[in-house]
Design a protein around this motif. Structure first.
Motif, PDB file in Angstrom:
ATOM      1  N   THR A  50       0.841  -1.193   0.000  1.00 46.91           N
ATOM      2  CA  THR A  50       0.000   0.000   0.000  1.00 46.91           C
ATOM      3  C   THR A  50       0.872   1.237   0.000  1.00 46.91           C
ATOM      4  OG1 THR A  50      -1.980   0.965   1.019  1.00 46.91           O
ATOM      5  CG2 THR A  50      -0.204   0.346   2.506  1.00 46.91           C
ATOM      6  N   GLU A  51       0.287   2.354  -0.394  1.00 49.38           N
ATOM      7  CA  GLU A  51       0.971   3.648  -0.293  1.00 49.38           C
ATOM      8  C   GLU A  51       0.986   4.041   1.182  1.00 49.38           C
ATOM      9  OE1 GLU A  51       1.519   7.389   0.739  1.00 49.38           O
ATOM     10  OE2 GLU A  51      -0.625   7.046   0.387  1.00 49.38           O
ATOM     11  N   ASN A  52       2.185   4.196   1.747  1.00 47.63           N
ATOM     12  CA  ASN A  52       2.305   4.477   3.177  1.00 47.63           C
ATOM     13  C   ASN A  52       3.426   5.477   3.447  1.00 47.63           C
ATOM     14  OD1 ASN A  52       1.720   4.217   5.925  1.00 47.63           O
ATOM     15  ND2 ASN A  52       3.158   2.522   6.199  1.00 47.63           N
ATOM     16  N   LEU A  53       3.486   6.538   2.651  1.00 50.85           N
ATOM     17  CA  LEU A  53       4.527   7.545   2.859  1.00 50.85           C
ATOM     18  C   LEU A  53       4.380   8.239   4.204  1.00 50.85           C
ATOM     19  CD1 LEU A  53       4.679   9.094  -0.731  1.00 50.85           C
ATOM     20  CD2 LEU A  53       6.261   7.466   0.307  1.00 50.85           C
ATOM     21  N   CYS A  54       3.156   8.244   4.730  1.00 53.03           N
ATOM     22  CA  CYS A  54       2.915   8.898   6.023  1.00 53.03           C
ATOM     23  C   CYS A  54       3.293   8.008   7.197  1.00 53.03           C
ATOM     24  CB  CYS A  54       1.448   9.276   6.136  1.00 53.03           C
ATOM     25  SG  CYS A  54       0.327   7.843   6.100  1.00 53.03           S
ATOM     26  N   ASN A  55       3.627   6.750   6.926  1.00 55.95           N
ATOM     27  CA  ASN A  55       3.865   5.774   7.992  1.00 55.95           C
ATOM     28  C   ASN A  55       2.699   5.712   8.971  1.00 55.95           C
ATOM     29  OD1 ASN A  55       6.389   4.754   7.164  1.00 55.95           O
ATOM     30  ND2 ASN A  55       7.431   6.545   8.014  1.00 55.95           N
ATOM     31  N   CYS A  56       1.493   5.798   8.411  1.00 50.13           N
ATOM     32  CA  CYS A  56       0.292   5.825   9.255  1.00 50.13           C
ATOM     33  C   CYS A  56      -0.713   4.748   8.840  1.00 50.13           C
ATOM     34  CB  CYS A  56      -0.368   7.203   9.196  1.00 50.13           C
ATOM     35  SG  CYS A  56      -0.913   7.682   7.536  1.00 50.13           S
ATOM     36  N   LYS A  57      -0.338   3.872   7.892  1.00 49.26           N
ATOM     37  CA  LYS A  57      -1.258   2.842   7.415  1.00 49.26           C
ATOM     38  C   LYS A  57      -0.655   1.473   7.668  1.00 49.26           C
ATOM     39  CE  LYS A  57      -2.545   6.072   3.802  1.00 49.26           C
ATOM     40  NZ  LYS A  57      -2.352   6.444   2.383  1.00 49.26           N
ATOM     41  N   GLU A  58      -1.521   0.523   7.913  1.00 49.90           N
ATOM     42  CA  GLU A  58      -1.061  -0.841   8.166  1.00 49.90           C
ATOM     43  C   GLU A  58      -1.219  -1.689   6.910  1.00 49.90           C
ATOM     44  OE1 GLU A  58       0.505  -1.528  10.703  1.00 49.90           O
ATOM     45  OE2 GLU A  58      -0.116  -0.094  12.238  1.00 49.90           O
ATOM     46  N   THR A  59      -0.211  -2.474   6.618  1.00 54.17           N
ATOM     47  CA  THR A  59      -0.296  -3.402   5.492  1.00 54.17           C
ATOM     48  C   THR A  59       0.039  -4.836   5.887  1.00 54.17           C
ATOM     49  OG1 THR A  59       0.360  -3.717   3.187  1.00 54.17           O
ATOM     50  CG2 THR A  59       2.097  -3.116   4.717  1.00 54.17           C
ATOM     51  N   SER A  60       0.586  -5.015   7.092  1.00 52.42           N
ATOM     52  CA  SER A  60       0.980  -6.347   7.551  1.00 52.42           C
ATOM     53  C   SER A  60      -0.236  -7.141   8.012  1.00 52.42           C
ATOM     54  CB  SER A  60       1.974  -6.228   8.700  1.00 52.42           C
ATOM     55  OG  SER A  60       2.147  -7.484   9.332  1.00 52.42           O
ATOM     56  N   PRO A  61      -0.339  -8.425   7.661  1.00 55.23           N
ATOM     57  CA  PRO A  61      -1.449  -9.253   8.152  1.00 55.23           C
ATOM     58  C   PRO A  61      -1.434  -9.439   9.663  1.00 55.23           C
ATOM     59  CG  PRO A  61       0.196 -10.610   7.052  1.00 55.23           C
ATOM     60  CD  PRO A  61       0.565  -9.180   6.779  1.00 55.23           C
ATOM     61  N   ALA A  62      -0.346  -9.043  10.309  1.00 57.78           N
ATOM     62  CA  ALA A  62      -0.301  -9.081  11.766  1.00 57.78           C
ATOM     63  C   ALA A  62      -0.844  -7.801  12.387  1.00 57.78           C
ATOM     64  CB  ALA A  62       1.133  -9.309  12.242  1.00 57.78           C
ATOM     65  N   LYS A  63      -1.213  -6.816  11.525  1.00 60.02           N
ATOM     66  CA  LYS A  63      -1.605  -5.506  12.038  1.00 60.02           C
ATOM     67  C   LYS A  63      -2.970  -5.035  11.566  1.00 60.02           C
ATOM     68  CE  LYS A  63       2.175  -4.296  14.336  1.00 60.02           C
ATOM     69  NZ  LYS A  63       2.170  -3.899  15.759  1.00 60.02           N
TER      70      LYS A  63
END
Length: 844
Positions: free
Chosen positions: A553-566
């Motif tokens: 995913t686009e996560n330049l803000c470091n504010c989105k989760e993409t890991s299936p653990a999250k």
């Protein structure tokens, strides 16, 4: 100007004539020439062209075609009907229409009558009669209506992304690929079928809304292959014989790979992997986006785009880190690369000086300057059609990455996304001369890019398998080890449904390895939807049919989760991924079959059941191999699903319930079982499926454990039917990393199931072959899925095994068996590969 073919300029355009050579039939009508080659009994090569563009010898082939060494069948003298053992080709010498008929059975039936509407260059048009063929598949990647699972191209128009062809197009809050792969399959009644591969690299429009069907394109001539065959499997295999079969990916590519736009440093990669391992997820590696080389500078010449050199501030000591990831944690690394080079980079100066960038005109002309869409910066573009330049770039920049230990290459923006329509390329031989314009190159650009990588590995004598994840390509890209993904797709379930539909046609187009950004790239497209539900549904679909399986995913803000653990239902995510890891020996064996025979790994159901009208337009159900069905789901709030089962006896993969089908719908089946989300999955009785036993300690696909040891216990599952039967599945193994399997360095083991009236025997045959690093034996467990018969005894190589009364006792024992309802577990410790191992169960 291209020279006319021999003798044509001496002939009057006022009459037609036929000229036969040893292997090419030719006839002229007016300004046009028809050429035909009979390449195989079920393969006909046809060209319609104006005099000056007609082939003078054998019919020309484009770079999409791998095999052009057919020893064409001799053409008989006289007459306008050509025949093979299976096809009759009848020529109208006035209109140059060609009618192809299947003559294998009586009554014979016409596949189609193909007629050239126009052979004028760049205004080429072909019409072909529908006859009784109403179901159509293939033609690459085009995402149609959001949320629609139409499953068939009949009654539709297949349009290019733009006037050039391949392109990313906006859809549902994101952008998805329109990738042209010009092969179409046509189905009639029962087992009637044919296929057509249009050997043309320009943008194409196919119109299936009326009879006759039509295809319009550019270029200098209409060149097509007409294919007959016994079934869709035969047709697809014939197509891949022309354009190349896909090599087996590295085994680790069958596992979970983490990705986002983007990991800013090794520290962020470490955090993602640590979170997964702490939550007891197996994982096999990470993709690195633009940040690995220092990122981009929007609107600036001073961008790092195209450097292919590590940003050693955030990614220090890359060779040591990659080695550590591999040796200690069992992880691989794959970095991204693009075809653009920032103007202030030293790479730009070197490539421009050598004439290896796309130019405004022939060298020493200046490179094109791309600035119209400067999201990545401004600069030039690599010319992958310049073979010397492509080789230089690989050896100068990419070779160091391979030496650093990367496992593959992520090629982005290769439609290409940005270009100068007036650019000059080194060029490609299309038709009768080399073409240098962007239109000539556009849809081949990513194919040449992939070729430069694969050939670079060969030239530099690497044993490592090349793996490429690409956003674009065309027919033939698959032969270079290229997987495609659907692009920057929006994060909603309607986009997922469209992707599921597209996968059906990509499979038929020869791409076994096709996937998506799990969870979607653009989260803004969720628009109030349930992110957790969306993510887990997407993960389940991808775990079933995507290679690689890659959240992104686009996560330049470091504010989105993409890991299936999250994100999503984490417990369900874990079990979904574990099921994928468990099925790895089965998937990997199917990959070997795809390479050696051209069989599809994740085909639509019609591929194996084309005489069943119930599956003709069924897009959401996929086959995994030829004996397993999975029903994919992409629907908000879905809690159950109906499943269509073809004629036969089927077993629910999850609870082992049996269903005898006459070709009908069953269910609805719950999507949540004991609180875990699971896609409905069914296995045909008589099937044998090799699996791994996956538990909390399994860290990656190689069976790495926290102790540092690698251990993968094999579980062979036999699905018993009702009555006597015999079946076989061949399991393939190799070292998982090298190309040595292409030189027979692999292991094949037949798993044979024989069912009698009162017993069933599973034979794990003597393994054939060998590869470096293989062990002489392995621990093998077996499981029989029965009708619930009470088992009286279990033997291993005629030795009676001890029965245990609980699963706990059975697990602690080295040998023995245990029955739990319709499941019978049996094990005998280490099995020697050189032995024939029989496990037999007997019931009262």
């Amino acid at each position: 100007m291209v020279k006319p073919i021999y003798l044509l300029t001496l002939l009057s355009c006022l009459f037609s004539f036929a000229a036969q050579s040893a292997s090419v039939y030719r006839t002229v009508s007016g300004k046009n020439v028809l050429s035909i080659e009979l390449l195989e009994d079920d393969l006909v090569h046809i060209e319609w062209a104006m005099h000056e563009n007609a082939s003078s010898g054998r019919i020309y082939t484009s770079p999409m075609v791998l095999r052009n060494d057919h020893k064409a069948k001799p053409i008989p003298a006289g007459g306008n009907t050509l025949k093979t053992k299976t096809l009759a080709v009848r020529i109208d010498t006035s209109s140059l229409c060609v009618k192809v008929t299947d003559i294998r059975k009586q009554p014979e039936y016409t596949l189609s009558e193909l007629c050239p509407l126009s052979t004028k260059p760049d205004q080429l048009s072909l019409q072909f009669s529908r006859e009784n063929f109403y179901h159509i598949y293939g033609l690459g990647q085009q995402h149609r209506k959001l949320g629609e699972l139409n499953g068939d191209l009949s009654g539709q128009r297949r349009t290019p992304g733009n006037e050039m062809g391949n392109r990313m197009v906006g859809q549902g809050g994101g952008a998805v690929g329109n990738t042209q792969v010009p092969v179409a399959y046509f189905l009639g009644q029962g087992m009637q079928n044919w296929a057509m591969f249009v050997d043309n690299t320009y943008a194409q429009t196919w119109d299936f809304t009326s009879d006759p069907y039509k295809m319009n394109t550019g270029g200098d001539a209409l060149r097509v292959y007409v294919m007959g065959g016994r079934n869709l499997q035969d047709l697809r295999s014939n197509y891949l014989d022309l354009t190349g079969r896909p090599p087996v990916p590295p085994r680790k590519m069958f596992g979970l790979w983490m990705s986002e736009y983007g990991f800013d440093s090794w520290k962020e990669v470490d955090m993602a992997m640590r979170d997964l391992r702490a939550a007891k997820f197996p994982v096999d590696g990470a993709f690195l986006d633009l940040q690995w080389f220092g990122g981009i500078r929007e609107g600036s010449d001073n961008t790092k785009m195209g450097s292919l050199r590590w940003d050693k501030t955030n990614f220090p000591s890359p060779k040591l880190r990659i080695k550590e990831y591999k040796s200690k944690y069992g992880l691989g690394i794959i970095p991204i690369e693009e075809p653009y080079v920032g103007k202030r980079l030293p790479e730009y100066l070197t490539m421009a000086t050598k004439g290896y960038l796309v130019r405004q005109c022939p060298y020493p002309c200046d490179p094109v300057y791309l600035e119209s869409n400067p999201w990545w910066g401004k600069g030039g573009m690599l010319d992958f059609t310049h073979l010397e330049g492509a080789n230089f770039w690989h050896d100068w920049r990419r070779e160091q990455l391979i030496k650093d230990g990367v496992m593959g290459h992520w090629t982005d923006l290769g439609e290409p996304e940005q270009y100068d329509v007036n650019a000059w390329y080194s060029g490609v031989g299309i038709g009768t001369e080399t073409q240098h314009g962007h239109r000539d190159v556009h849809n081949l650009y990513n194919l040449f890019w992939s070729q430069s990588i694969a050939e670079g590995y060969q030239r530099n004598k690497h044993k490592q398998r090349p793996f490429i994840l690409s956003r674009s390509g065309t027919a033939g890209s698959q032969r270079f080890g290229t997987a495609l993904w659907s692009g920057d797709i929006g994060s909603n379930l309607k986009n997922l449904a469209a992707h599921i539909n597209t996968q059906m046609h990509m499979s038929m187009s020869g791409f076994d390895y096709y996937g998506s950004d799990i969870g979607g790239f653009h989260r803004k497209a969720l628009a109030g939807g349930n992110a957790d539900e969306m993510y887990t549904q997407w993960l389940a679909v991808s775990a079933a049919i995507d290679i690689p399986m890659r959240p992104h995913t686009e996560n330049l803000c470091n504010c989105k989760e993409t890991s299936p653990a999250k994100i999503g239902d984490v417990n369900s995510n874990r079990e979904i991924i574990r099921q994928r890891y468990a099925l790895t020996p089965y998937y990997y064996s199917l990959a070997h079959e795809a390479y050696t025979r051209g069989t599809a790994i994740f085909p639509p159901m019609v591929y194996h059941y084309q005489d069943d009208p119930g599956v003709r337009t069924l897009a959401n159900q996929k086959m995994i191999g030829d004996r397993m069905i999975v029903a994919t789901v992409a629907e908000a709030g879905a809690r159950e699903a109906l499943v269509y089962l073809p004629k036969g006896e089927w077993i629910d993969y999850h609870d082992h319930e049996r269903y005898q089908s006459a070709g009908e719908w069953f269910g609805p089946f719950p999507l949540y079982r004991e609180g875990i989300y699971r896609l409905p999955t069914f296995v045909k009785t008589g099937t044998v499926i090799p699996q791994y036993i996956v538990d909390d300690t399994m860290m990656n696909i190689d069976g790495l454990r926290p102790t540092g040891e690698e251990e993968n216990t094999l579980l062979v599952v036999a699905y018993l039917g009702d009555g006597k039967m015999k079946s076989k599945f061949t399991m393939y193994e190799d070292d998982g990393t090298s190309v040595d399997y292409q030189n027979k360095a692999k292991l094949s083991t037949d798993l044979v199931l024989k069912q009698r009236k009162k017993s069933a025997e599973l034979t794990i045959a003597e393994a054939r072959g060998r590869f470096d690093g293989m062990k002489p034996g392995r621990e093998v467990n077996t499981m029989f899925i029965t009708h619930g018969q009470e088992i009286s005894s279990v033997t291993y190589r005629k030795e009676r095994l001890r029965k245990y009364n609980s699963m706990q006792e059975y697990k602690r024992a080295a040998k023995g068996w245990y029955q739990d309802g319709n499941r019978v577990y049996a094990k005998a410790g280490i099995m020697k590969l050189a032995y024939v191992n029989h496990v037999e169960i007997i019931w009262r």
